[in-house]
Every structure is written in structure tokens, then in C-alpha cells.
Motif scaffolding. Structure first.
Motif, PDB file in Angstrom:
ATOM      1  N   ARG A 212      38.560  51.971  32.154  1.00  0.00           N
ATOM      2  CA  ARG A 212      38.512  51.711  30.711  1.00  0.00           C
ATOM      3  C   ARG A 212      39.090  52.883  29.926  1.00  0.00           C
ATOM      4  O   ARG A 212      39.861  52.685  28.970  1.00  0.00           O
ATOM      5  N   LEU A 213      38.724  54.105  30.326  1.00  0.00           N
ATOM      6  CA  LEU A 213      39.254  55.288  29.652  1.00  0.00           C
ATOM      7  C   LEU A 213      40.780  55.328  29.739  1.00  0.00           C
ATOM      8  O   LEU A 213      41.467  55.686  28.767  1.00  0.00           O
ATOM      9  N   GLY A 214      41.319  54.970  30.918  1.00  0.00           N
ATOM     10  CA  GLY A 214      42.769  54.959  31.085  1.00  0.00           C
ATOM     11  C   GLY A 214      43.448  53.956  30.181  1.00  0.00           C
ATOM     12  O   GLY A 214      44.477  54.261  29.538  1.00  0.00           O
ATOM     13  N   ILE A 215      42.871  52.756  30.084  1.00  0.00           N
ATOM     14  CA  ILE A 215      43.467  51.716  29.228  1.00  0.00           C
ATOM     15  C   ILE A 215      43.348  52.099  27.763  1.00  0.00           C
ATOM     16  O   ILE A 215      44.284  51.901  26.960  1.00  0.00           O
ATOM     17  N   GLU A 216      42.198  52.662  27.379  1.00  0.00           N
ATOM     18  CA  GLU A 216      42.026  53.086  25.988  1.00  0.00           C
ATOM     19  C   GLU A 216      43.021  54.183  25.620  1.00  0.00           C
ATOM     20  O   GLU A 216      43.524  54.223  24.482  1.00  0.00           O
ATOM     21  N   ALA A 217      43.304  55.078  26.585  1.00  0.00           N
ATOM     22  CA  ALA A 217      44.302  56.117  26.327  1.00  0.00           C
ATOM     23  C   ALA A 217      45.678  55.502  26.113  1.00  0.00           C
ATOM     24  O   ALA A 217      46.461  55.952  25.251  1.00  0.00           O
ATOM     25  N   VAL A 218      45.999  54.446  26.871  1.00  0.00           N
ATOM     26  CA  VAL A 218      47.279  53.758  26.696  1.00  0.00           C
ATOM     27  C   VAL A 218      47.356  53.112  25.310  1.00  0.00           C
ATOM     28  O   VAL A 218      48.373  53.218  24.601  1.00  0.00           O
ATOM     29  N   LEU A 219      46.289  52.411  24.923  1.00  0.00           N
ATOM     30  CA  LEU A 219      46.290  51.749  23.617  1.00  0.00           C
ATOM     31  C   LEU A 219      46.390  52.763  22.493  1.00  0.00           C
ATOM     32  O   LEU A 219      47.073  52.533  21.471  1.00  0.00           O
ATOM     33  N   ALA A 220      45.707  53.898  22.635  1.00  0.00           N
ATOM     34  CA  ALA A 220      45.799  54.935  21.603  1.00  0.00           C
ATOM     35  C   ALA A 220      47.214  55.477  21.493  1.00  0.00           C
ATOM     36  O   ALA A 220      47.719  55.740  20.382  1.00  0.00           O
ATOM     37  N   HIS A 221      47.889  55.626  22.620  1.00  0.00           N
ATOM     38  CA  HIS A 221      49.268  56.120  22.585  1.00  0.00           C
ATOM     39  C   HIS A 221      50.198  55.088  21.949  1.00  0.00           C
ATOM     40  O   HIS A 221      51.127  55.454  21.224  1.00  0.00           O
TER      41      HIS A 221
END
Length: 534
Positions: free
Chosen positions: A429-438
Motif C-alpha cells: 500500500r505504501l508503494g502504491i500511495e507513493a506512486v499516486l503521490a508522484h
């Protein structure tokens, strides 16, 4: 053996290995057990000549890839955190077992101490392959699995170094424990440094080559580069190979490229499977040659040595594991950090004393001649080793999963696995959230708004699935995974139909097939991780 039979030996062995592996999968019996029994059955096929192997050839061809792949597959963090337990088993228990076997054979059977110590060193290290195959689908606590895997890495080194000293003592007629201990420490230190150097050089060379095929070839050469020079210079080669594997395991995540990892997984899986299977098959094939050799030597003596050795290796492991587990924890500083475990854990560890590949390779590497004379009781040592492998593999191996369930370790393992799955989902989840934030930061640049939105929807869907969407693959259901496999197969059939109608080029078909293959591999991996990932 005629030239025609020799010419077809390799493909016939490959066919036997493939067929027996399928039998193991269909019957749900651990592959090492099926391969061992299959080799024994093949050995007695009418017209089948006895199989004789060159000792050193077996040692230098089969052992390095087994050791290296085990090192690469080992968790360095888990290995380091359980180092005390691992070393007590891998060094202490091995030396204790070898000494006990040698002493009992000397006092009961009258076998020379040096010869008995050769046998003790051979049968002292439990095998990693057979228990791992049996426990692959059994949920046991991660620490238990790590200790057993870590023990199997180091105990091979200890046993083979002790084996080389014992063979030298048979040749010279003298054995100096103090000198042997100093030599062992010297080998341990020097091969650790050399293994780290080989691992570092191999990773750097692979990284700078920037070619997946070259990198895979360098990876395949690494265990031999670590093993052979150290072995030829008088060391064991085992420690260097294991250390090189551990180095690559810990540092490879930053230096090995994704495309190389994808190819390496499949190639190393095939190599490890083939080498380990060949070793078990070869072990079974030895039964006819051993029987022929024993006819002129004395079955009563050989059976007595084998029986005494079998009982000793089982009893001595229990006698070592429980004190090694609880005595160090009598020290308050250790007990505070690492409280004593329930008796079920050391009992299971003590029971996991299955012997296998390394023991047979070591036995086969006993020299035919020493000091210009035949090696004393070589056939008896081979027979006793074979008996220990068969007894522990068939008498202990098939019941380890049942024992884990009876001891309640599977319940503990299942609870631990739930926690691990929760951690995995959190990190995903943290990885996907980092992608969405970018993606929010790249709006308004050269990318089209539609492309940004499409990427957001794609990763948003991933996040929805991870949070418990109905089509996610989770611990409660595998239906979503199998549905995805069905959908991939439908897509394959559609692409194939279009290709047959000449509406798709060969190059385009292969590109689509590769994408579908990768997606199918991902889904299979996800399904497999539900039941056995650790």
C-alpha cells in the motif's frame, strides 16, 4: 558399459529425473524420497550395469551449485539474528555427532578412530533439501525454518572440513586435535574473506556487463569460482561458496537488474532442481554397486556398522539440541533478549535430522586409495552412509509435516503468516500511495492529462484490490487468482485464433505471449505465496 549406453546416459538420466518428479507431484510425496526410491528401482532393472562414479568429479560438480543456491536463497537478516542457534547446531552438533559415531564404532565395532571419524563427519550434517521439500506447504514458525536452513548451510562446511581432516588422519595415521582446530579457524576466516571477495566481484561484474545473458552465465560460474580455488589450495571450498551466496543474497537487490532477476529465477530454479534431483537419483543408483561390493566383505559387519550409526545420529541430535537450546539462556543477559522457547520447538528441530545430498556426495568422494593402499573399509562406509540416508529420509522425512501439526507448530506458523501478510499488504500500500503521490506532481508537464488519469485509475484499482476489493488475492480465497488465470487463457486463445487467421505477425504474437507469460507467472506466484511464502 558400452559406448552407446554411455552416450545415452545423460538423456536417460534427464528423462528419469523428469518422470520421477512428475510422480512426486502427482502422488504428493516429497521429490527427494521418490527420486531415491526410483534410483533404487532403476538400479535393479535387468541388464542395468552397476553405476560407479568418480569421487572428486561428484564433489566438484554437484556440490558448489547446491551450496551457492542455498546461500542465495537464505535470508541474511534471519541468519544473523539466529546466529547463536545456527552455530551451536552447525558446528557444535556436527563435531559432537562425528565424535560420538567414531567413539562408538571404535569401542563397539573395533573400527579405527580415524576411519570412524570419516563416517561420523559424513553423516553428521542434516540435509536441507529433503526437509524443505516436505515443509514447503507446511506453516511452521519462520524462526524454526530459518534455523534449519541456516544450520544446513554451515554444517556442510563443518562436516566437510572435518571429513578432510579425518581422511588425512587415515593417510598419515595421526590426528592432532589442536592443529585441526587451528586449521579449521584459519580455513573459516580465509574462506569467509575470499567468499565475500568473490561475491563482490561477481556482483560488480554482472552489474557492469549490463546484459542479462552474460549476467546469468557469470552467476552460474560464481559457485565454481568460489569453490574450486579454495578447494585446490587445501581448504574446503564450502565456506567460500556459502559466503559468496550469502553476500549475493544481501547485496544483489541493489545491483541485479529486474530483467536478469526474471531470467535468473527460472534458470537457477532449473539448475538447483536438476543438481539436487541428480544427487538423490545417483544415491539410489548406488544400491546395486554397494550390494555387489558387500558380497565379498561381510554383510553382518556392514549391517552392524550401519545400524549403530543410524541410532547414534538420531539419539545424539536430541542429546545436543535440548542443552544447546536451554543452557545458553541460563545467562540472564541472553534470557532477557531471547526467552527460552517451549519444548515443542527444540523437539521439532531435533527431529529434523534427515541426511541427504551432501552426505552422499562426501561418501562418494572418499578416495579409492590412500598411502598407496585401498582406503580402509570404504565399502562399509558407503553402505552405512546409504543406510543412514534411507533410514532418516524414509523414516523421518514423510512425517515431519505431521509432527509439526501434532506439536502445534502449524498453528503458530499460521498466526505468524497472517501477521506477515498484513505487513506485506501495508508495504504494498505504501508503494502504491507513493506512486499516486508522484503522479500528482507530474500533472501539467509534457505528459498528456489522459495518460496521467489512466495511470491514476490503474494504480487506484490496485489500491482498491489491496484494501479488500472482491477481486483481490488474499489469505481467505484463491478464487480471484484462478479467475485471472482463466481470463489469461481466454486471451491466449483469442490471440492464437487471430494468428492462425494470418491477422497477426509472428513478432507481435511473441510480444503478446511474453506479456501474458509474465502476467501468468505473477498470478501463480501470488497464489503460491498464500500457502507457503515465508
Amino acid at each position: 558399459m558400452s559406448e552407446t549406453v554411455q552416450l545415452f546416459a545423460l538423456p536417460l538420466a534427464a528423462i528419469a529425473l523428469a518422470v520421477l518428479s512428475v510422480v512426486a507431484r502427482v502422488t504428493k510425496i516429497a521429490a527427494p524420497i521418490v527420486l531415491l526410491l526410483g534410483g533404487m528401482a532403476i538400479a535393479f532393472v535387468p541388464g542395468m550395469p552397476p553405476v560407479h562414479v568418480e569421487p572428486q568429479l561428484v564433489l566438484i560438480t554437484l556440490l558448489p551449485p547446491i551450496l551457492y543456491s542455498s546461500g542465495v536463497g537464505m535470508s541474511w537478516r534471519g541468519f544473523r539474528s539466529n546466529l547463536r542457534a545456527i552455530l551451536l547446531l552447525a558446528i557444535g552438533c556436527v563435531i559432537f555427532t562425528a565424535s560420538a559415531v567414531a567413539g562408538l564404532l571404535y569401542f563397539v565395532m573395533g573400527m579405527p578412530l580415524a576411519v570412524g571419524f570419516v563416517l561420523g563427519a559424513i553423516v553428521s550434517p542434516p540435509d536441507a533439501v529433503a526437509p524443505a521439500a516436505v515443509l514447503r506447504d507446511v506453516a511452521v514458525p519462520r524462526r524454526v525454518r530459518t534455523v534449519l536452513e541456516g544450520e544446513s548451510l554451515i554444517n556442510d562446511a563443518t562436516a566437510l572440513v572435518a571429513f578432510s581432516f579425518a581422511v588425512g588422519a587415515v593417510a598419515t595415521g595421526a590426528f592432532e586435535p589442536a592443529r585441526a582446530a587451528l586449521s579449521f579457524i584459519g580455513i573459516l576466516v580465509s574462506e569467509t574473506i575470499y567468499g565475500c571477495a568473490i561475491g563482490w566481484i561477481a556482483l560488480k561484474a554482472r552489474h557492469y556487463s549490463n546484459d542479462p545473458r552474460s549476467e546469468v552465465l557469470l552467476a552460474l560460474a560464481t559457485p565454481y569460482l568460489a569453490f574450486l580455488p579454495a578447494h585446490e589450495l587445501g581448504g574446503s571450498g564450502v565456506i567460500a561458496t556459502v559466503v559468496a551466496g550469502l553476500w549475493v543474497s544481501w547485496n544483489g537487490r541493489d545491483l541485479i537488474r529486474p530483467q536478469t532477476r526474471l531470467q535468473g529465477y527460472f534458470i537457477w530454479d532449473l539448475v538447483a532442481w536438476g543438481v539436487e534431483g541428480a544427487a538423490f537419483l545417483l544415491t539410489g543408483l548406488q544400491v546395486k554397486a554397494l550390494g555387489a561390493a558387500m558380497q565379498g566383505f561381510g554383510w553382518v559387519h556392514a549391517l552392524a556398522v550401519a545400524a549403530l550409526t543410524c541410532v547414534t545420529v538420531v539419539v545424539v541430535r536430541f542429546a545436543w539440541v535440548f542443552p544447546a537450546t536451554y543452557l545458553p539462556r541460563m545467562i540472564p543477559a541472553i534470557r532477557r533478549i531471547d526467552p527460552p522457547p517451549h519444548w515443542r520447538t527444540p523437539f521439532f528441530v531435533a527431529s529434523a535430522g534427515v541426511r541427504g545430498v551432501v552426505s552422499m556426495i562426501a561418501a562418494l568422494s572418499i578416495p579409492l586409495m590412500v598411502g598407496g593402499k585401498p582406503f580402509p573399509e570404504r565399502d562399509t562406509l558407503l553402505f552405512a552412509t546409504f543406510a543412514v540416508i534411507v533410514m532418516t529420509m524414509l523414516g523421518i522425512g514423510p512425517f515431519m509435516g505431521t509432527l509439526a501439526r501434532l506439536l502445534g507448530l502449524t498453528n503458530e506458523g499460521a498466526e505468524e503468516r497472517k501477521g506477515n501478510s498484513a505487513d506485506e499488504r501495508r508495504v504494498r500500500r505504501l508503494g502504491i500511495e507513493a506512486v499516486l503521490a508522484h503522479l500528482d506532481t507530474v500533472e501539467g508537464n509534457s505528459c498528456e492529462a489522459e495518460e496521467i488519469e489512466a495511470l491514476k485509475r490503474r494504480h487506484g484499482d490496485r489500491l482498491h484490490q489491496l484494501d479488500g476489493g472482491r477481486c483481490s488475492i488474499d489469505d481467505e480465497s484463491r478464487e480471484a487468482g484462478h479467475l485471472q488465470l482463466d481470463l489469461i487463457e481466454i486471451e491466449r486463445r483469442t490471440v492464437s485464433a487471430e494468428y492462425l487467421e494470418n491477422r497477426l505477425t509472428d513478432g507481435a504474437r511473441r510480444r503478446i505471449e511474453r506479456e501474458l507469460d509474465l502476467e501468468e507467472a505473477r498470478v501463480h506466484h501470488a497464489i503460491a505465496s498464500i500457502g507457503g511464502g515465508h
